[in-house]
Scaffold this motif. Structure first.
Motif, PDB file in Angstrom:
ATOM      1  N   THR A  80     -21.050 -10.364   1.870  1.00 38.42           N
ATOM      2  CA  THR A  80     -20.365 -10.167   3.172  1.00 38.42           C
ATOM      3  C   THR A  80     -19.767  -8.934   3.266  1.00 38.42           C
ATOM      4  O   THR A  80     -19.763  -8.136   4.190  1.00 38.42           O
ATOM      5  CB  THR A  80     -19.207 -11.422   3.298  1.00 38.42           C
ATOM      6  N   ARG A 139      -8.694 -23.987   8.063  1.00 41.88           N
ATOM      7  CA  ARG A 139      -8.945 -24.967   8.913  1.00 41.88           C
ATOM      8  C   ARG A 139      -8.211 -24.649  10.290  1.00 41.88           C
ATOM      9  O   ARG A 139      -8.795 -24.684  11.429  1.00 41.88           O
ATOM     10  CB  ARG A 139      -9.106 -26.517   8.480  1.00 41.88           C
ATOM     11  N   GLY A 147      -9.094 -22.144  12.554  1.00 45.17           N
ATOM     12  CA  GLY A 147     -10.575 -22.343  13.142  1.00 45.17           C
ATOM     13  C   GLY A 147     -11.779 -21.708  12.461  1.00 45.17           C
ATOM     14  O   GLY A 147     -12.974 -21.234  13.163  1.00 45.17           O
ATOM     15  N   ALA A 148     -11.661 -21.333  11.213  1.00 47.55           N
ATOM     16  CA  ALA A 148     -12.872 -20.773  10.517  1.00 47.55           C
ATOM     17  C   ALA A 148     -13.995 -21.620  10.427  1.00 47.55           C
ATOM     18  O   ALA A 148     -13.938 -23.071  10.445  1.00 47.55           O
ATOM     19  CB  ALA A 148     -12.437 -20.442   9.044  1.00 47.55           C
ATOM     20  N   ALA A 149     -15.309 -21.133  10.620  1.00 49.26           N
ATOM     21  CA  ALA A 149     -16.358 -21.984  10.626  1.00 49.26           C
ATOM     22  C   ALA A 149     -16.737 -22.854   9.395  1.00 49.26           C
ATOM     23  O   ALA A 149     -17.002 -24.142   9.477  1.00 49.26           O
ATOM     24  CB  ALA A 149     -17.608 -21.069  10.759  1.00 49.26           C
ATOM     25  N   ALA A 150     -16.633 -22.418   8.171  1.00 48.38           N
ATOM     26  CA  ALA A 150     -16.497 -23.197   6.840  1.00 48.38           C
ATOM     27  C   ALA A 150     -15.313 -22.848   6.049  1.00 48.38           C
ATOM     28  O   ALA A 150     -15.556 -22.234   5.189  1.00 48.38           O
ATOM     29  CB  ALA A 150     -17.929 -22.739   6.152  1.00 48.38           C
ATOM     30  N   PRO A 151     -14.148 -23.619   6.373  1.00 49.97           N
ATOM     31  CA  PRO A 151     -13.039 -23.359   5.707  1.00 49.97           C
ATOM     32  C   PRO A 151     -12.919 -23.356   4.244  1.00 49.97           C
ATOM     33  O   PRO A 151     -12.367 -22.873   3.264  1.00 49.97           O
ATOM     34  CB  PRO A 151     -12.052 -24.331   6.523  1.00 49.97           C
ATOM     35  N   GLN A 196     -14.366 -11.652   9.713  1.00 49.00           N
ATOM     36  CA  GLN A 196     -15.800 -12.046   9.825  1.00 49.00           C
ATOM     37  C   GLN A 196     -15.805 -13.410  10.081  1.00 49.00           C
ATOM     38  O   GLN A 196     -16.916 -13.856  10.993  1.00 49.00           O
ATOM     39  CB  GLN A 196     -16.245 -11.745   8.404  1.00 49.00           C
ATOM     40  N   ALA A 197     -15.305 -14.373   9.505  1.00 47.78           N
ATOM     41  CA  ALA A 197     -15.462 -15.872   9.394  1.00 47.78           C
ATOM     42  C   ALA A 197     -15.285 -16.200  11.196  1.00 47.78           C
ATOM     43  O   ALA A 197     -15.523 -17.207  11.757  1.00 47.78           O
ATOM     44  CB  ALA A 197     -14.672 -16.572   8.551  1.00 47.78           C
ATOM     45  N   ALA A 198     -14.029 -15.531  11.623  1.00 48.41           N
ATOM     46  CA  ALA A 198     -13.560 -15.878  13.027  1.00 48.41           C
ATOM     47  C   ALA A 198     -14.588 -15.243  14.100  1.00 48.41           C
ATOM     48  O   ALA A 198     -15.027 -16.126  14.985  1.00 48.41           O
ATOM     49  CB  ALA A 198     -12.295 -15.176  13.225  1.00 48.41           C
ATOM     50  N   GLY A 209     -18.068 -14.587  13.282  1.00 44.34           N
ATOM     51  CA  GLY A 209     -19.327 -15.190  13.292  1.00 44.34           C
ATOM     52  C   GLY A 209     -19.459 -16.512  13.734  1.00 44.34           C
ATOM     53  O   GLY A 209     -18.830 -17.213  13.817  1.00 44.34           O
TER      54      GLY A 209
END
Lengths: 186, 186
Positions: free
Chosen positions: A178, B135, B138-142, B182-184, B186
């Motif tokens: 990443t 979590r 609001g991360a996709a995969a916490p 990135q997680a936010a 994506g």
DNA sequence: ATATAGATAGACCGTTCTGTCTATTTGGAG
DNA sequence: CTCCAAATAGACAGAACGGTCTATCTATAT
């Protein structure tokens, strides 16, 4: 270099890495190396000197393993990932004990000791190796990114050791990917 | 809980964390705690039992430090970064020796020992704490992201120890920010 | 005031470890 | 063959450590 000395260094390298320095006595080393007690003290002034020689040998071995894994990699990015392959292979071995050099730094308490300096040098070699690959990959700030990926590598190894699962190393690899993508895009 | 026992655990916690378990003898502990030798063995069956009690106390202390730092943080992301603040504060103390629990795992060789399990539990607590914040953010995969950030945290701490510079911890913090963004996105 | 449980000081034991010393043997170069 | 440097086996010393034992003291509760 005498054969007795070679056997001592090689045996000590293996035993210290696998069981930890304070858990391996002189008697164990000379018994496993099939060498007389006085042969050890003719070549090394003390156990500490043997420890240093053993971990120098271990460092050379690790550098070779990394370079061998990178030799097969076609791209700079693959050469970065090769480091994680090496770590995962190491972690899957029986008796895996984490990073020998981090352990060396922990077990030789004094931060200004030569053992600590040896560990520091080894980590800097890895960071510089990473920086070379990342520069070739065209990363915006290769040194900063190399520092981040070294952190991931170390964290993955110690996590795999303490938790006894390859999950931290897998997570480290994913995170490195990443970060590299981000650095290429940004 | 008797006062002698309290003093023993607190003294042992401090000494073991600062100098390493094999480098601190029973005599040192009882002298520093101003407690008689037999008081120790009336409360603990062996040095190992004292070590476990000491590191349980250390774990509680670290959890409290993390929660205290997080209490002031307004957002989930700030609560994640608070962990790196705690680590940087720790690393700037004199006698910083890295992560006491990674060291515990290294110094108690057997991977199935209770000390090793204690270290594992502590790391899992941190990972779960991170997952809660991520979590909320609001991360996709916490969970996966928490694993990655724990790796960064551990790697930053051991890097700061072995290289004696806060650079690895700063790099870890920066990388954590990148991964969270990135997680936010994506 | 007395009984009881816990704390104290310190001698003591057995083990382990690093490092030294000695006396003997081996092996290769001149 | 001879010589010399290196290797060997093993006893030994000195220290540190964990853990036990004993005999004395102290404080609290009845």
């Amino acid at each position: 270099m005498s054969v007795a000395r070679q056997r001592l260094v090689e045996t000590a390298r293996d035993l210290f890495a696998r069981h930890g320095i304070p858990n391996v006595g002189i008697n164990q080393v000379i018994a496993a190396a099939k060498v007389a007690r006085m042969s050890l003290y003719n070549h090394f002034a003390s156990k500490d000197e043997l420890v240093l020689a053993a971990f120098e040998a271990e460092a050379a071995r690790r550098r070779q393993a990394i370079e061998a894994a990178q030799a097969d990699a076609p791209t700079p990015r693959a050469r970065v990932l090769a480091l994680f392959d090496v770590a995962e292979a190491l972690a899957s071995e029986a008796g895996f004990r984490g990073c020998a050099f981090l352990n060396l730094a922990v077990e030789t308490a004094a931060p200004e000791s030569r053992g600590h300096a040896l560990a520091r040098r080894h980590k800097e070699w890895i960071r510089d190796n990473l920086a070379v690959q990342l520069r070739q990959a065209g990363a915006a700030a290769p040194e900063a990114l190399a520092e981040q990926i070294l952190v991931l590598w170390d964290g993955g190894i110690v996590g795999a050791y303490v938790r006894r699962t390859p999950a931290p190393l897998r997570a480290a690899r994913t995170a490195a990917l990443t970060l590299m993508s981000q650095a290429a895009a940004g």
